[in-house]
Scaffold this motif. Structure first.
Motif, PDB file in Angstrom:
ATOM      1  N   GLY A  54       0.400  -1.096   0.092  1.00  0.00           N
ATOM      2  CA  GLY A  54       0.465  -0.575   0.260  1.00  0.00           C
ATOM      3  C   GLY A  54       0.907   1.155   0.251  1.00  0.00           C
ATOM      4  N   GLY A  55       2.032   1.075  -0.148  1.00  0.00           N
ATOM      5  CA  GLY A  55       3.324   2.330  -0.015  1.00  0.00           C
ATOM      6  C   GLY A  55       3.646   2.702   1.900  1.00  0.00           C
ATOM      7  N   GLY A  56       4.698   3.379   1.124  1.00  0.00           N
ATOM      8  CA  GLY A  56       5.309   3.312   2.510  1.00  0.00           C
ATOM      9  C   GLY A  56       6.420   3.588   2.671  1.00  0.00           C
ATOM     10  N   ASN A  57       7.629   3.872   3.557  1.00  0.00           N
ATOM     11  CA  ASN A  57       8.824   2.834   3.493  1.00  0.00           C
ATOM     12  C   ASN A  57       9.359   1.603   3.455  1.00  0.00           C
ATOM     13  OD1 ASN A  57       9.048   5.570   5.100  1.00  0.00           O
ATOM     14  ND2 ASN A  57       9.666   4.618   7.146  1.00  0.00           N
ATOM     15  N   ALA A  58      10.239   1.519   2.335  1.00  0.00           N
ATOM     16  CA  ALA A  58      11.246   0.972   1.489  1.00  0.00           C
ATOM     17  C   ALA A  58      12.585   0.127   2.700  1.00  0.00           C
ATOM     18  CB  ALA A  58      12.142   0.946   0.612  1.00  0.00           C
ATOM     19  N   TYR A  59      12.796  -0.998   2.496  1.00  0.00           N
ATOM     20  CA  TYR A  59      14.022  -1.221   3.684  1.00  0.00           C
ATOM     21  C   TYR A  59      14.467  -2.193   3.210  1.00  0.00           C
ATOM     22  CZ  TYR A  59       9.828  -0.178   6.590  1.00  0.00           C
ATOM     23  OH  TYR A  59       8.603   0.148   7.412  1.00  0.00           O
ATOM     24  N   TYR A  60      15.847  -1.932   3.416  1.00  0.00           N
ATOM     25  CA  TYR A  60      17.287  -3.091   2.795  1.00  0.00           C
ATOM     26  C   TYR A  60      18.125  -3.396   3.546  1.00  0.00           C
ATOM     27  CZ  TYR A  60      15.456   0.184  -1.184  1.00  0.00           C
ATOM     28  OH  TYR A  60      15.273   1.080  -2.128  1.00  0.00           O
ATOM     29  N   ALA A  61      19.032  -3.913   3.216  1.00  0.00           N
ATOM     30  CA  ALA A  61      20.001  -5.604   3.304  1.00  0.00           C
ATOM     31  C   ALA A  61      20.878  -4.094   3.726  1.00  0.00           C
ATOM     32  CB  ALA A  61      20.009  -6.749   3.154  1.00  0.00           C
ATOM     33  N   ASP A  62      21.731  -4.410   4.854  1.00  0.00           N
ATOM     34  CA  ASP A  62      23.317  -3.599   4.496  1.00  0.00           C
ATOM     35  C   ASP A  62      23.238  -3.383   3.631  1.00  0.00           C
ATOM     36  OD1 ASP A  62      23.898  -2.867   8.248  1.00  0.00           O
ATOM     37  OD2 ASP A  62      22.161  -1.880   6.647  1.00  0.00           O
ATOM     38  N   SER A  63      23.973  -4.609   3.091  1.00  0.00           N
ATOM     39  CA  SER A  63      24.827  -5.324   1.781  1.00  0.00           C
ATOM     40  C   SER A  63      24.180  -4.527   0.802  1.00  0.00           C
ATOM     41  CB  SER A  63      24.514  -6.748   1.647  1.00  0.00           C
ATOM     42  OG  SER A  63      23.419  -7.053   1.197  1.00  0.00           O
ATOM     43  N   VAL A  64      23.749  -4.487   0.513  1.00  0.00           N
ATOM     44  CA  VAL A  64      22.648  -3.799  -1.205  1.00  0.00           C
ATOM     45  C   VAL A  64      22.126  -2.358  -0.634  1.00  0.00           C
ATOM     46  CG1 VAL A  64      22.121  -6.687  -1.818  1.00  0.00           C
ATOM     47  CG2 VAL A  64      20.586  -4.876  -1.120  1.00  0.00           C
ATOM     48  N   LYS A  65      22.299  -1.846   0.139  1.00  0.00           N
ATOM     49  CA  LYS A  65      21.716  -0.100   0.775  1.00  0.00           C
ATOM     50  C   LYS A  65      22.431   0.856  -0.367  1.00  0.00           C
ATOM     51  CE  LYS A  65      20.758   0.116   4.287  1.00  0.00           C
ATOM     52  NZ  LYS A  65      19.832   0.467   6.281  1.00  0.00           N
ATOM     53  N   GLY A  66      22.488   1.915  -0.872  1.00  0.00           N
ATOM     54  CA  GLY A  66      22.897   2.338  -1.537  1.00  0.00           C
ATOM     55  C   GLY A  66      22.764   2.134  -3.214  1.00  0.00           C
ATOM     56  N   ARG A  67      22.507   0.813  -3.775  1.00  0.00           N
ATOM     57  CA  ARG A  67      22.865   0.180  -4.422  1.00  0.00           C
ATOM     58  C   ARG A  67      21.599  -0.559  -5.281  1.00  0.00           C
ATOM     59  NH1 ARG A  67      25.747  -4.314  -5.340  1.00  0.00           N
ATOM     60  NH2 ARG A  67      25.145  -5.763  -3.441  1.00  0.00           N
ATOM     61  N   PHE A  68      20.430  -0.948  -4.282  1.00  0.00           N
ATOM     62  CA  PHE A  68      19.367  -1.716  -5.192  1.00  0.00           C
ATOM     63  C   PHE A  68      18.050  -0.684  -4.708  1.00  0.00           C
ATOM     64  CE2 PHE A  68      20.921  -6.700  -4.633  1.00  0.00           C
ATOM     65  CZ  PHE A  68      21.716  -5.927  -5.488  1.00  0.00           C
ATOM     66  N   THR A  69      17.124  -0.838  -5.927  1.00  0.00           N
ATOM     67  CA  THR A  69      15.834   0.353  -4.984  1.00  0.00           C
ATOM     68  C   THR A  69      14.810  -0.193  -5.705  1.00  0.00           C
ATOM     69  OG1 THR A  69      16.803   1.901  -6.245  1.00  0.00           O
ATOM     70  CG2 THR A  69      14.277   2.012  -5.675  1.00  0.00           C
TER      71      THR A  69
END
Length: 124
Positions: A54-69
């Protein structure tokens, strides 16, 4: 029950990009969490990214943060994973998953619907 079909995997050189897609059909509620996980040979399945349907924040593993969206196209009921600056250690089978929001978005047990997976191979 939600059916999930991934696509977009392939072979890419280190530093390159790929975009994975996950088409959802069935009873996808706006309260669902959509996640991406990956599993490399001989390793456990690990969390990559998640977003609420429904929308809102996205969450990432530290290993991909800044590279994956991670993103979702609500009308098309599709979730995407844009992967940039790929590294050989990103090589894995990538799985799309869906489940009711519990807050434990990084745990595979929080998801009860899974796709068949798509292979991503990054060469050095």
């Amino acid at each position: 029950q939600v059916q999930l079909v991934e696509s977009g995997g392939g072979l890419v050189q280190a530093g390159g990009s790929l975009r994975l897609s996950c088409a959802a059909s069935g009873r996808a509620s706006s309260s669902y969490t959509m996640g991406w996980f990956r599993q490399a040979p001989g390793k456990e399945r690990e969390f990559v990214a998640a977003i609420r349907w429904g929308g809102g924040n996205a969450y990432y593993a530290d290993s991909v943060k800044g590279r994956f969206t991670i993103s979702r196209h609500y009308a098309e009921t599709t979730v995407y994973l844009q992967m940039n600056s790929l590294k050989p250690e990103d090589t894995a089978v990538y799985y799309c998953a869906a489940g009711s929001w519990t807050g434990y978005y990084s745990r595979s047990t929080a998801y009860d619907n899974w796709g068949q997976g798509t292979q991503v191979t990054v060469s050095s």
